[in-house]
Design a protein around this motif. Structure first.
Motif, PDB file in Angstrom:
ATOM      1  N   ARG A  10       0.821  -1.207   0.000  1.00  0.00           N
ATOM      2  CA  ARG A  10       0.000   0.000   0.000  1.00  0.00           C
ATOM      3  C   ARG A  10       0.854   1.256   0.000  1.00  0.00           C
ATOM      4  O   ARG A  10       0.354   2.327  -0.241  1.00  0.00           O
ATOM      5  N   THR A  11       2.134   1.128   0.290  1.00  0.00           N
ATOM      6  CA  THR A  11       3.014   2.276   0.365  1.00  0.00           C
ATOM      7  C   THR A  11       4.154   2.098  -0.627  1.00  0.00           C
ATOM      8  O   THR A  11       4.760   1.042  -0.693  1.00  0.00           O
ATOM      9  N   ILE A  12       4.406   3.137  -1.397  1.00  0.00           N
ATOM     10  CA  ILE A  12       5.527   3.137  -2.332  1.00  0.00           C
ATOM     11  C   ILE A  12       6.533   4.150  -1.813  1.00  0.00           C
ATOM     12  O   ILE A  12       6.179   5.280  -1.492  1.00  0.00           O
ATOM     13  N   ARG A  13       7.784   3.746  -1.722  1.00  0.00           N
ATOM     14  CA  ARG A  13       8.845   4.623  -1.230  1.00  0.00           C
ATOM     15  C   ARG A  13       9.869   4.823  -2.342  1.00  0.00           C
ATOM     16  O   ARG A  13      10.380   3.860  -2.889  1.00  0.00           O
ATOM     17  N   ILE A  14      10.128   6.101  -2.664  1.00  0.00           N
ATOM     18  CA  ILE A  14      11.080   6.443  -3.718  1.00  0.00           C
ATOM     19  C   ILE A  14      12.183   7.291  -3.091  1.00  0.00           C
ATOM     20  O   ILE A  14      11.926   8.415  -2.652  1.00  0.00           O
ATOM     21  N   PRO A  15      13.410   6.752  -3.025  1.00  0.00           N
ATOM     22  CA  PRO A  15      14.509   7.533  -2.449  1.00  0.00           C
ATOM     23  C   PRO A  15      14.879   8.697  -3.359  1.00  0.00           C
ATOM     24  O   PRO A  15      15.001   8.538  -4.567  1.00  0.00           O
ATOM     25  N   ILE A  16      15.021   9.869  -2.761  1.00  0.00           N
ATOM     26  CA  ILE A  16      15.441  11.077  -3.472  1.00  0.00           C
ATOM     27  C   ILE A  16      16.571  11.685  -2.665  1.00  0.00           C
ATOM     28  O   ILE A  16      16.345  12.447  -1.728  1.00  0.00           O
ATOM     29  N   GLY A  17      17.802  11.328  -3.009  1.00  0.00           N
ATOM     30  CA  GLY A  17      18.957  11.781  -2.234  1.00  0.00           C
ATOM     31  C   GLY A  17      18.831  11.286  -0.808  1.00  0.00           C
ATOM     32  O   GLY A  17      18.541  10.118  -0.564  1.00  0.00           O
ATOM     33  N   PRO A  18      18.993  12.198   0.169  1.00  0.00           N
ATOM     34  CA  PRO A  18      18.881  11.780   1.564  1.00  0.00           C
ATOM     35  C   PRO A  18      17.426  11.669   2.026  1.00  0.00           C
ATOM     36  O   PRO A  18      17.156  11.205   3.125  1.00  0.00           O
ATOM     37  N   ASP A  19      16.480  12.070   1.177  1.00  0.00           N
ATOM     38  CA  ASP A  19      15.061  12.039   1.536  1.00  0.00           C
ATOM     39  C   ASP A  19      14.368  10.868   0.850  1.00  0.00           C
ATOM     40  O   ASP A  19      14.967  10.145   0.056  1.00  0.00           O
ATOM     41  N   GLU A  20      13.111  10.717   1.146  1.00  0.00           N
ATOM     42  CA  GLU A  20      12.338   9.632   0.573  1.00  0.00           C
ATOM     43  C   GLU A  20      10.920  10.136   0.316  1.00  0.00           C
ATOM     44  O   GLU A  20      10.284  10.710   1.191  1.00  0.00           O
ATOM     45  N   LEU A  21      10.447   9.955  -0.926  1.00  0.00           N
ATOM     46  CA  LEU A  21       9.071  10.282  -1.270  1.00  0.00           C
ATOM     47  C   LEU A  21       8.227   9.066  -0.908  1.00  0.00           C
ATOM     48  O   LEU A  21       8.498   7.955  -1.354  1.00  0.00           O
ATOM     49  N   VAL A  22       7.212   9.268  -0.067  1.00  0.00           N
ATOM     50  CA  VAL A  22       6.357   8.177   0.382  1.00  0.00           C
ATOM     51  C   VAL A  22       4.965   8.402  -0.189  1.00  0.00           C
ATOM     52  O   VAL A  22       4.362   9.446   0.016  1.00  0.00           O
ATOM     53  N   ILE A  23       4.464   7.398  -0.937  1.00  0.00           N
ATOM     54  CA  ILE A  23       3.129   7.475  -1.527  1.00  0.00           C
ATOM     55  C   ILE A  23       2.279   6.397  -0.868  1.00  0.00           C
ATOM     56  O   ILE A  23       2.544   5.212  -1.014  1.00  0.00           O
ATOM     57  N   ARG A  24       1.280   6.843  -0.138  1.00  0.00           N
ATOM     58  CA  ARG A  24       0.348   5.919   0.507  1.00  0.00           C
ATOM     59  C   ARG A  24      -0.971   5.962  -0.254  1.00  0.00           C
ATOM     60  O   ARG A  24      -1.297   6.957  -0.866  1.00  0.00           O
TER      61      ARG A  24
END
Length: 98
Positions: A10-24
């Motif tokens: 249900r959650t997609i995590r996309i690393p962006i440098g030191p951060d992470e885009l989280v799509i729920r």
């Protein structure tokens, strides 16, 4: 930089440098993005209708927006079919009008 799904899918995590885009709630997010795109196509098509030289391009954008209006119920259908496939132990979702 690969996207990965969590164990509950249900959650997609996309690393962006030191951060992470989280799509729920990916189906709801897809539906919202689709709605934004539909609005964009219709706004652009409306603007292009102000000039005779761009009327054909405006007509194509209206057609594109109309096709995307069909995508919204297909996203909702995919969400419900997906939930039914795993319905054994999973709690029932109350739904949503997205």
């Amino acid at each position: 930089m690969a996207a990965r799904s969590s164990s509950d899918d249900r959650t997609i995590r996309i690393p962006i440098g030191p951060d992470e885009l989280v799509i729920r709630r990916k189906y709801e997010v897809a539906s919202i993005l689709n709605d934004v795109m539909v609005a964009g196509w219709f706004i652009a098509g409306s603007i292009l209708f102000f000039s005779e030289s761009t009327t054909t391009a405006g007509t194509w954008l209206f057609l594109l927006g109309s096709v995307q209006l069909l995508i919204r119920p297909l996203i909702r259908l995919a969400r419900h079919v997906h939930l039914r496939r795993f319905a054994g132990d999973a709690p029932r979702d109350a739904g949503g009008g997205f």
